[in-house]
Design a protein around this motif. Structure first.
Motif, mmCIF file in Angstrom:
data_model
loop_
_atom_site.group_PDB
_atom_site.id
_atom_site.type_symbol
_atom_site.label_atom_id
_atom_site.label_comp_id
_atom_site.label_asym_id
_atom_site.label_seq_id
_atom_site.Cartn_x
_atom_site.Cartn_y
_atom_site.Cartn_z
ATOM 1 N N VAL A 21 -3.945 9.998 10.783
ATOM 2 C CA VAL A 21 -4.353 8.601 10.674
ATOM 3 C C VAL A 21 -3.970 8.108 9.277
ATOM 4 O O VAL A 21 -4.302 8.744 8.277
ATOM 5 N N TYR A 22 -3.266 6.989 9.230
ATOM 6 C CA TYR A 22 -2.846 6.404 7.962
ATOM 7 C C TYR A 22 -3.563 5.074 7.764
ATOM 8 O O TYR A 22 -3.519 4.214 8.645
ATOM 9 N N THR A 23 -4.232 4.934 6.621
ATOM 10 C CA THR A 23 -4.863 3.671 6.249
ATOM 11 C C THR A 23 -4.126 3.152 5.016
ATOM 12 O O THR A 23 -3.131 3.745 4.594
ATOM 13 N N SER A 24 -4.607 2.079 4.414
ATOM 14 C CA SER A 24 -3.921 1.523 3.255
ATOM 15 C C SER A 24 -3.976 2.451 2.040
ATOM 16 O O SER A 24 -3.133 2.367 1.156
ATOM 17 N N ALA A 25 -4.932 3.356 1.973
ATOM 18 C CA ALA A 25 -5.070 4.227 0.804
ATOM 19 C C ALA A 25 -5.047 5.723 1.119
ATOM 20 O O ALA A 25 -4.811 6.521 0.219
ATOM 21 N N TYR A 26 -5.281 6.107 2.377
ATOM 22 C CA TYR A 26 -5.453 7.515 2.708
ATOM 23 C C TYR A 26 -4.652 7.934 3.933
ATOM 24 O O TYR A 26 -4.370 7.128 4.817
ATOM 25 N N ARG A 27 -4.352 9.237 3.959
ATOM 26 C CA ARG A 27 -3.847 9.884 5.171
ATOM 27 C C ARG A 27 -4.907 10.898 5.562
ATOM 28 O O ARG A 27 -5.292 11.754 4.751
ATOM 29 N N GLU A 60 -5.039 11.215 -0.675
ATOM 30 C CA GLU A 60 -4.902 9.878 -1.246
ATOM 31 C C GLU A 60 -3.448 9.688 -1.649
ATOM 32 O O GLU A 60 -2.831 10.573 -2.224
ATOM 33 N N TYR A 61 -2.882 8.526 -1.353
ATOM 34 C CA TYR A 61 -1.481 8.268 -1.671
ATOM 35 C C TYR A 61 -1.221 8.335 -3.168
ATOM 36 O O TYR A 61 -0.181 8.827 -3.599
ATOM 37 N N ASP A 62 -2.142 7.852 -3.991
ATOM 38 C CA ASP A 62 -1.964 7.841 -5.441
ATOM 39 C C ASP A 62 -2.056 9.235 -6.048
ATOM 40 O O ASP A 62 -1.543 9.467 -7.143
ATOM 41 N N ALA A 63 -2.739 10.159 -5.378
ATOM 42 C CA ALA A 63 -2.903 11.520 -5.901
ATOM 43 C C ALA A 63 -2.697 12.519 -4.772
ATOM 44 O O ALA A 63 -3.652 13.097 -4.254
ATOM 45 N N PRO A 64 -1.444 12.750 -4.353
ATOM 46 C CA PRO A 64 -1.205 13.625 -3.204
ATOM 47 C C PRO A 64 -1.664 15.067 -3.409
ATOM 48 O O PRO A 64 -1.912 15.776 -2.455
ATOM 49 N N GLY A 65 -1.795 15.499 -4.661
ATOM 50 C CA GLY A 65 -2.255 16.863 -4.916
ATOM 51 C C GLY A 65 -3.755 17.016 -4.802
ATOM 52 O O GLY A 65 -4.272 18.130 -4.778
ATOM 53 N N ALA A 66 -4.468 15.920 -4.730
ATOM 54 C CA ALA A 66 -5.933 15.951 -4.664
ATOM 55 C C ALA A 66 -6.403 15.830 -3.216
ATOM 56 O O ALA A 66 -7.082 14.890 -2.843
#
Length: 90
Positions: A21-27, A60-66
């Motif tokens: 599921v993809y939202t504006s900020a998360y996968r 989170e798209y901004d922090a894929p490692g987190a």
């Protein structure tokens, strides 16, 4: 035709469906249980405002490692931009 033939109009039993599921900020990736196979049916026939994903991972798209793991995640259907489902027969 046999009297014991499967009813083609009977509801399918619930089955596990692996989803992304993809939202504006998360996968969010995980497994949900649904009696539907088609993506449109899963989303349009939902009985609540949120989908429940089990054994989920949230990125989170901004922090894929987190990446976070959770036993259960609720995703608001109104926030979904893209929904990818893989059923057992696919």
């Amino acid at each position: 035709m046999s009297a014991f033939a499967a009813d083609p109009f009977a509801a399918s039993p619930p089955a596990p469906v692996m989803v992304d599921v993809y939202t504006s900020a998360y996968r969010v990736s995980g497994t949900m249980t649904s009696r539907f196979v088609r993506v449109a049916d899963i989303l349009n026939q939902a009985s609540s405002t949120h989908l429940v994903l089990d054994q989920a991972t949230v990125s989170e798209y901004d922090a894929p490692g987190a990446t976070l793991g959770a036993q259960q995640v609720h995703v608001a259907i109104d926030e979904i931009l893209l929904f990818v489902a893989q059923t057992e027969g696919s």
